[in-house]
Design a protein around this motif. Structure first.
Motif, mmCIF file in Angstrom:
data_model
loop_
_atom_site.group_PDB
_atom_site.id
_atom_site.type_symbol
_atom_site.label_atom_id
_atom_site.label_comp_id
_atom_site.label_asym_id
_atom_site.label_seq_id
_atom_site.Cartn_x
_atom_site.Cartn_y
_atom_site.Cartn_z
ATOM 1 N N ALA A 1 -8.326 6.789 -8.800
ATOM 2 C CA ALA A 1 -9.449 5.894 -8.515
ATOM 3 C C ALA A 1 -8.990 4.438 -8.441
ATOM 4 O O ALA A 1 -9.432 3.670 -7.572
ATOM 5 N N LEU A 2 -8.068 4.066 -9.333
ATOM 6 C CA LEU A 2 -7.549 2.702 -9.318
ATOM 7 C C LEU A 2 -6.740 2.437 -8.055
ATOM 8 O O LEU A 2 -6.837 1.371 -7.443
ATOM 9 N N ILE A 3 -5.929 3.426 -7.648
ATOM 10 C CA ILE A 3 -5.156 3.294 -6.414
ATOM 11 C C ILE A 3 -6.081 3.126 -5.223
ATOM 12 O O ILE A 3 -5.856 2.285 -4.341
ATOM 13 N N SER A 4 -7.146 3.936 -5.175
ATOM 14 C CA SER A 4 -8.112 3.835 -4.072
ATOM 15 C C SER A 4 -8.781 2.468 -4.055
ATOM 16 O O SER A 4 -8.961 1.864 -2.988
ATOM 17 N N LEU A 5 -9.131 1.961 -5.241
ATOM 18 C CA LEU A 5 -9.770 0.641 -5.326
ATOM 19 C C LEU A 5 -8.832 -0.456 -4.835
ATOM 20 O O LEU A 5 -9.223 -1.324 -4.038
ATOM 21 N N ILE A 6 -7.567 -0.422 -5.296
ATOM 22 C CA ILE A 6 -6.599 -1.433 -4.875
ATOM 23 C C ILE A 6 -6.364 -1.376 -3.371
ATOM 24 O O ILE A 6 -6.278 -2.411 -2.696
ATOM 25 N N ASN A 7 -6.282 -0.169 -2.817
ATOM 26 C CA ASN A 7 -6.080 -0.025 -1.374
ATOM 27 C C ASN A 7 -7.249 -0.594 -0.582
ATOM 28 O O ASN A 7 -7.063 -1.221 0.470
ATOM 29 N N GLU A 8 -8.467 -0.381 -1.056
ATOM 30 C CA GLU A 8 -9.634 -0.935 -0.372
ATOM 31 C C GLU A 8 -9.622 -2.461 -0.432
ATOM 32 O O GLU A 8 -9.971 -3.139 0.551
ATOM 33 N N GLN B 1 0.823 -1.206 0.000
ATOM 34 C CA GLN B 1 0.000 0.000 0.000
ATOM 35 C C GLN B 1 0.861 1.261 0.000
ATOM 36 O O GLN B 1 0.551 2.240 -0.687
ATOM 37 N N HIS B 2 1.943 1.246 0.767
ATOM 38 C CA HIS B 2 2.835 2.405 0.816
ATOM 39 C C HIS B 2 3.470 2.654 -0.546
ATOM 40 O O HIS B 2 3.563 3.811 -1.007
ATOM 41 N N GLU B 3 3.902 1.586 -1.206
ATOM 42 C CA GLU B 3 4.502 1.741 -2.530
ATOM 43 C C GLU B 3 3.480 2.260 -3.543
ATOM 44 O O GLU B 3 3.812 3.073 -4.409
ATOM 45 N N ILE B 4 2.243 1.771 -3.426
ATOM 46 C CA ILE B 4 1.195 2.227 -4.343
ATOM 47 C C ILE B 4 0.939 3.716 -4.168
ATOM 48 O O ILE B 4 0.822 4.467 -5.140
ATOM 49 N N GLN B 5 0.860 4.156 -2.923
ATOM 50 C CA GLN B 5 0.610 5.571 -2.658
ATOM 51 C C GLN B 5 1.777 6.454 -3.088
ATOM 52 O O GLN B 5 1.586 7.634 -3.403
#
Length: 335
Positions: free
Chosen positions: A309-316, A175-179
């Motif tokens: 939006a994709l980042i938010s979806l993956i994080n959820e 998650q940290h890397e994605i953000q």
């Protein structure tokens, strides 16, 4: 309760070696008990305690204690003899690819024979290896014992707690890397999904066709009746259409004909769409959807809003996985 399966012992082709295992297991237990007792007796306080309360025991054992190495070497000679015999059998039976492999594979047997305190307790590993071999041949079943179930339960609990913490740590790092803007999404889209776009289109086409065929075809009569009923209800609620009935002579007829026509058109359109989806002709439609979802990476760039939006979806999704990982399944088995 630990029981010996005599039928498996008799039917085993390794019966002689298994009987030797039983004998060596008994000798190892006696030897380790002797080593532990002598280590305890080595304390002066223990010797004085025995001298005061059990002088006969102290006077009888003290000479044995002084010659402990001699008695231990008796056990060592038996263990080494058995080791050499098994080594010779492994060479004759060609159990291993090379004749010198046996002492390296059974290193704990060899090191346990060294008469030094730190090496003596390697004989415990030999007990474990013999017990494991007996368990493999189903001569003894340790899984039914209370000790095994006790340690197995807490070992599983420990491993679950450890693995849960590791998985949560890894997912948090993802998650940290994605953000921070990881190139993961571009790699998934460009290197994994896009080269397999045709395969995805074929798979989705088959799945949609099967779902439409199994879900719609057996119930198309009921669905048609439901659609006609809902359209008829909606038309009756329409004020403009309801005024047609006030036309002299032909008003009610026009209203009924229009309601039936609209209901029939809607039902036929839905029927035709679902029939198309249930047939192989849906492939072009599904392929267009896949092309829209997976555009050519060389010609199209993702918008920042789509990326967020994709980042938010993956994080959820990852948060949901972490929540499931936190579930302690071992607690359900607590007495």
């Amino acid at each position: 309760m630990l029981r010996i399966n005599r039928e498996n012992l008799k039917s085993s082709h390794q019966m002689i070696w298994l009987l030797i295992d039983f004998a060596m297991l008994g000798l190892l237990i006696v030897n380790l008990a002797f080593i532990i007792w002598d280590s305890i007796y080595d304390f002066v306080a223990v010797q004085n305690l025995l001298k005061d309360y059990l002088p006969a025991v102290q006077s009888a054992y003290h000479p044995i204690h002084e010659r402990f190495i001699f008695y231990d070497m008796i056990f060592v000679s038996i263990f080494l003899s058995e080791f050499v015999i098994r080594w010779g059998y492994s060479i004759k039976a060609k159990i291993y690819d090379r004749w010198y492999f046996y002492p390296f594979i059974h290193w704990y047997d060899l090191l346990g024979c060294i008469p030094i305190g730190s090496f003596r307790f390697l004989r415990v590993l030999r007990i474990i290896s013999i017990a494991y071999r007996l368990q493999q041949y189903k001569i003894i079943d340790f899984t039914n014992t209370r000790i095994y179930t006790f340690f197995a339960f807490y070992f599983d609990a420990f491993m679950e707690e450890l693995s849960d913490r590791i998985v949560i740590k890894v997912l948090t790092g993802v998650q940290h890397e994605i953000q921070q803007g990881s190139p993961l999404f571009d790699r998934i889209q460009n290197d994994i999904l896009y080269p397999r776009k045709a395969m995805l289109a074929d798979w989705l086409s088959d799945r949609v066709a099967n779902a439409a065929e199994q879900g719609y075809m057996p119930n198309r009569g009921a669905l048609r009746a439901y659609l006609e009923d809902r359209v008829d209800h909606a038309l009756k609620q329409n004020l403009e259409l309801s005024r047609l009935k006030y036309l002299p002579v032909v008003g009610p007829t026009i209203q009924d004909t229009l309601e039936n026509a609209v209901g029939d058109i809607v039902a036929n359109v839905i029927h035709q769409i679902l029939e198309d989806l249930a047939s192989s002709s849906n492939h072009a439609f599904i392929e267009d959807i896949v092309n829209a979802l997976l555009p050519d990476p060389s010609s199209t760039e993702e918008e920042d809003s789509d990326q967020e939006a994709l980042i938010s979806l993956i994080n959820e999704i990852i948060d949901a996985i972490k929540g499931q990982v936190r579930v302690k399944h071992w607690r359900k088995n607590l007495p």
